[in-house]
Motif scaffolding. Structure first.
Motif, PDB file in Angstrom:
ATOM      1  N   PRO A 331       7.483 -11.221  36.481  1.00  0.00           N
ATOM      2  CA  PRO A 331       6.580 -10.985  35.350  1.00  0.00           C
ATOM      3  C   PRO A 331       5.172 -10.756  35.866  1.00  0.00           C
ATOM      4  CG  PRO A 331       7.174 -13.308  35.501  1.00  0.00           C
ATOM      5  CD  PRO A 331       8.034 -12.581  36.489  1.00  0.00           C
ATOM      6  N   THR A 332       4.387 -10.016  35.107  1.00  0.00           N
ATOM      7  CA  THR A 332       3.043  -9.700  35.576  1.00  0.00           C
ATOM      8  C   THR A 332       2.073  -9.635  34.406  1.00  0.00           C
ATOM      9  OG1 THR A 332       1.779  -8.215  37.015  1.00  0.00           O
ATOM     10  CG2 THR A 332       3.342  -7.188  35.496  1.00  0.00           C
ATOM     11  N   LEU A 333       0.844  -9.274  34.715  1.00  0.00           N
ATOM     12  CA  LEU A 333      -0.243  -9.272  33.741  1.00  0.00           C
ATOM     13  C   LEU A 333      -0.938  -7.920  33.805  1.00  0.00           C
ATOM     14  CD1 LEU A 333      -2.879 -12.113  33.394  1.00  0.00           C
ATOM     15  CD2 LEU A 333      -3.612  -9.764  33.695  1.00  0.00           C
ATOM     16  N   LEU A 334      -1.262  -7.372  32.645  1.00  0.00           N
ATOM     17  CA  LEU A 334      -1.910  -6.062  32.556  1.00  0.00           C
ATOM     18  C   LEU A 334      -3.162  -6.168  31.701  1.00  0.00           C
ATOM     19  CD1 LEU A 334      -0.301  -2.608  31.947  1.00  0.00           C
ATOM     20  CD2 LEU A 334      -1.984  -3.432  30.296  1.00  0.00           C
ATOM     21  N   THR A 335      -4.229  -5.511  32.153  1.00  0.00           N
ATOM     22  CA  THR A 335      -5.459  -5.413  31.370  1.00  0.00           C
ATOM     23  C   THR A 335      -5.567  -4.015  30.789  1.00  0.00           C
ATOM     24  OG1 THR A 335      -6.595  -7.056  32.722  1.00  0.00           O
ATOM     25  CG2 THR A 335      -7.966  -5.601  31.415  1.00  0.00           C
ATOM     26  N   MET A 336      -5.889  -3.936  29.509  1.00  0.00           N
ATOM     27  CA  MET A 336      -5.879  -2.677  28.773  1.00  0.00           C
ATOM     28  C   MET A 336      -6.996  -1.719  29.197  1.00  0.00           C
ATOM     29  SD  MET A 336      -3.361  -2.507  26.798  1.00  0.00           S
ATOM     30  CE  MET A 336      -2.024  -3.644  26.433  1.00  0.00           C
ATOM     31  N   PRO A 368      17.050  -3.735  28.537  1.00  0.00           N
ATOM     32  CA  PRO A 368      16.541  -3.819  27.163  1.00  0.00           C
ATOM     33  C   PRO A 368      15.190  -3.122  27.036  1.00  0.00           C
ATOM     34  CG  PRO A 368      17.241  -5.976  27.973  1.00  0.00           C
ATOM     35  CD  PRO A 368      17.243  -5.062  29.148  1.00  0.00           C
ATOM     36  N   LYS A 369      14.968  -2.488  25.910  1.00  0.00           N
ATOM     37  CA  LYS A 369      13.682  -1.842  25.673  1.00  0.00           C
ATOM     38  C   LYS A 369      12.585  -2.896  25.590  1.00  0.00           C
ATOM     39  CE  LYS A 369      11.140   1.165  22.491  1.00  0.00           C
ATOM     40  NZ  LYS A 369      11.194   2.009  21.276  1.00  0.00           N
ATOM     41  N   ILE A 370      11.470  -2.609  26.225  1.00  0.00           N
ATOM     42  CA  ILE A 370      10.314  -3.503  26.164  1.00  0.00           C
ATOM     43  C   ILE A 370       9.380  -3.012  25.066  1.00  0.00           C
ATOM     44  CG2 ILE A 370       8.268  -4.329  27.391  1.00  0.00           C
ATOM     45  CD1 ILE A 370       9.866  -4.055  29.987  1.00  0.00           C
ATOM     46  N   ARG A 371       9.031  -3.901  24.171  1.00  0.00           N
ATOM     47  CA  ARG A 371       8.043  -3.593  23.138  1.00  0.00           C
ATOM     48  C   ARG A 371       7.209  -4.850  22.911  1.00  0.00           C
ATOM     49  NH1 ARG A 371       6.588  -3.595  17.750  1.00  0.00           N
ATOM     50  NH2 ARG A 371       5.889  -1.582  16.893  1.00  0.00           N
ATOM     51  N   ILE A 372       5.968  -4.815  23.343  1.00  0.00           N
ATOM     52  CA  ILE A 372       5.082  -5.969  23.242  1.00  0.00           C
ATOM     53  C   ILE A 372       3.847  -5.544  22.463  1.00  0.00           C
ATOM     54  CG2 ILE A 372       3.731  -7.672  24.520  1.00  0.00           C
ATOM     55  CD1 ILE A 372       5.660  -7.268  26.852  1.00  0.00           C
ATOM     56  N   GLU A 373       3.459  -6.368  21.514  1.00  0.00           N
ATOM     57  CA  GLU A 373       2.320  -6.031  20.663  1.00  0.00           C
ATOM     58  C   GLU A 373       1.393  -7.229  20.569  1.00  0.00           C
ATOM     59  OE1 GLU A 373       1.526  -3.992  16.262  1.00  0.00           O
ATOM     60  OE2 GLU A 373       3.550  -4.235  17.072  1.00  0.00           O
ATOM     61  N   ARG A 374       0.090  -6.983  20.717  1.00  0.00           N
ATOM     62  CA  ARG A 374      -0.870  -8.070  20.577  1.00  0.00           C
ATOM     63  C   ARG A 374      -2.282  -7.519  20.436  1.00  0.00           C
ATOM     64  NH1 ARG A 374      -2.760 -11.980  24.951  1.00  0.00           N
ATOM     65  NH2 ARG A 374      -4.324 -12.057  23.334  1.00  0.00           N
ATOM     66  N   ARG A 375      -3.177  -8.372  19.974  1.00  0.00           N
ATOM     67  CA  ARG A 375      -4.601  -8.068  19.974  1.00  0.00           C
ATOM     68  C   ARG A 375      -5.212  -8.761  21.188  1.00  0.00           C
ATOM     69  NH1 ARG A 375      -5.950  -5.913  14.997  1.00  0.00           N
ATOM     70  NH2 ARG A 375      -4.421  -6.293  13.342  1.00  0.00           N
ATOM     71  N   GLY A 376      -6.139  -8.112  21.829  1.00  0.00           N
ATOM     72  CA  GLY A 376      -6.713  -8.677  23.044  1.00  0.00           C
ATOM     73  C   GLY A 376      -6.368  -7.816  24.241  1.00  0.00           C
ATOM     74  N   LEU A 377      -7.226  -7.862  25.254  1.00  0.00           N
ATOM     75  CA  LEU A 377      -7.112  -6.946  26.382  1.00  0.00           C
ATOM     76  C   LEU A 377      -6.046  -7.345  27.391  1.00  0.00           C
ATOM     77  CD1 LEU A 377     -10.896  -6.256  27.090  1.00  0.00           C
ATOM     78  CD2 LEU A 377      -9.244  -4.728  26.015  1.00  0.00           C
ATOM     79  N   THR A 378      -5.557  -8.586  27.333  1.00  0.00           N
ATOM     80  CA  THR A 378      -4.604  -9.071  28.330  1.00  0.00           C
ATOM     81  C   THR A 378      -3.200  -9.088  27.752  1.00  0.00           C
ATOM     82  OG1 THR A 378      -6.321 -10.461  29.313  1.00  0.00           O
ATOM     83  CG2 THR A 378      -4.047 -10.974  29.873  1.00  0.00           C
TER      84      THR A 378
END
Length: 415
Positions: A331-336, A368-378
């Motif tokens: 797992p990892t972390l992405l900044t928008m 599996p398809k990845i679909r992640i939704e959130r508010r915030g840059l991280t």
């Protein structure tokens, strides 16, 4: 002429205050600094990635189990519940230091002192206990919190404990003072477990994760960095203490950041009423006259070359890569690549309804398809996400002005 006089407030700090300046390196840290250049690392990584693809990509073919999902949920909650947006994360390092824990060294968060930043206490012990309990339960432990131990050779309190399996944890220390004046001191005698008592518990078959509160300092209100270090230490302990699939947070702790650039003319779809401008040489701004959704396709044909650099302000420059480095398997972390520009009046009255909504999707064969939704840059991404493959980020924007960073930045472990 009126002479302005600004009152200066002097805040006393205790004699033993530690501002966090590094004063020494252990042998492992020294060796890491003296290792060969980035080019040799990248060359080995690209060859390894090509070999993995040819062999079917075992790591990339795995999907996360329930424990990984729950660990990532804990980290997401840190950024949601007043834990800071992780704004010091890309300047942080997590050197491994010896501990009294059963599994040896632990990742300890470090942020260099620079340009007036300062440590202002440690993270909240009760919140840390909540996160630790959630991680232990993700690994299948039935833990109770604040459990008293009363044996002939050990008397004290564990922060959490599974009595049946004799596995638990303790975060040693308590705070005295506030802000920059915070000191970490031992707990009261009735609850403190000293080194001898912990050794006795280990001899009796107990497996106890031991961490020291003073290692988890908060820099300028950013609580994510110390919590990540603390949670990562617990995860490593539980990986060693349990069967089943390990959760590997090594990419988030690594000293490397990979940038996937995207230009306005490549892989970018702007709705009507939006345009990208450059008000000065250092700033690129997206101006939205009305609400709409921006679509960004990464790793598309003819995308700009990806880049890699060591994290931190003193990590050197970016080095261009021939192709994106894979991240599958961890797992990892992405900044928008796009953030809100607030003026002071907007910032004071800002609310979630005005913030951009980010949505990342990726579909790979057999996964599996990845679909992640959130508010915030991280955004926290599961281990079957692969930064070297095409993926899409959609950003629902309200009307306003937004900073175009021009790249998504991903924590990457090159080797």
């Amino acid at each position: 002429m009126t002479t302005r006089k600004d009152a200066l407030t002097h805040v006393p700090v205790p004699l033993g205050y530690d501002p966090g300046y590094p004063d020494r390196l252990d042998e492992d840290e020294r060796r890491e600094l003296m290792e060969g250049g980035l080019s040799r690392r990248v060359h080995r990584v690209v060859l390894a990635a090509m070999g993995t693809a040819a062999l079917g990509g075992v790591a990339g073919g795995q999907t996360p189990d329930d424990r990984e999902t729950k660990v990532l949920d804990v980290l997401r909650d840190v950024t949601k519940k007043g834990g800071g947006a992780g704004h010091w994360y890309w300047d942080a390092s997590f050197p491994r230091q010896k501990s009294r824990s059963a599994h040896g060294k632990q990742p300890i968060p470090r942020i260099p002192i620079s340009y007036g930043n300062s440590y202002c206490g440690v993270f909240d012990v009760s919140v840390a206990r909540e996160y630790a309990a959630r991680v232990f339960r993700a690994y299948g432990f039935d833990v109770a919190t604040e459990v008293a131990i009363d044996q002939a050779d050990a008397r004290g309190v564990l922060d959490g404990f599974d009595k049946k399996r004799k596995v638990g944890w303790v975060l040693r220390g308590r705070t005295k003072g506030q802000g920059m004046s915070t000191q970490v001191v031992p707990e009261e005698d009735v609850s403190h477990l000293d080194d001898g008592e912990l050794a006795a518990l280990k001899k009796d078959g107990y497996q106890i994760h031991v961490a020291e509160l003073g290692n988890y300092k908060v820099m300028d209100g950013d609580k994510f960095v110390p919590v990540l270090g603390y949670v990562a230490g617990i995860v490593e302990f539980l990986n060693a203490a349990t069967p089943g699939q390990d959760v590997d947070l090594g990419a988030m702790l690594s000293g490397w950041m990979q940038a996937l650039p995207i230009r306005p003319q490549d892989g970018t779809k702007l709705p009507r009423g939006m345009k990208i401008t450059r008000p000065d040489e250092r700033t690129t701004t997206l101006v939205a006259a009305s609400a709409g959704t921006v679509v960004l396709d990464f790793n598309a044909k003819d995308s700009p070359a990806p880049r890699l650099k060591s994290r931190g302000r003193f990590g050197g420059g970016w080095e261009e890569l021939e192709r994106p480095l894979p991240t599958a398997g961890r797992p990892t972390l992405l900044t928008m690549p796009l953030g809100t520009q607030w003026d002071l009046a907007e910032l004071i009255k800002a609310n979630k309804a005005k913030r951009p909504n980010y949505r990342l999707t990726q579909t790979l064969p057999g996964l599996p398809k990845i679909r992640i939704e959130r508010r915030g840059l991280t955004m926290f991404l599961p281990s079957h996400f692969d930064a070297s493959k095409p993926f899409r980020i959609e950003i629902d924007l309200p009307a306003g002005r937004f900073t175009w960073h021009g790249q998504a930045v991903i924590a990457t472990l090159p080797e």
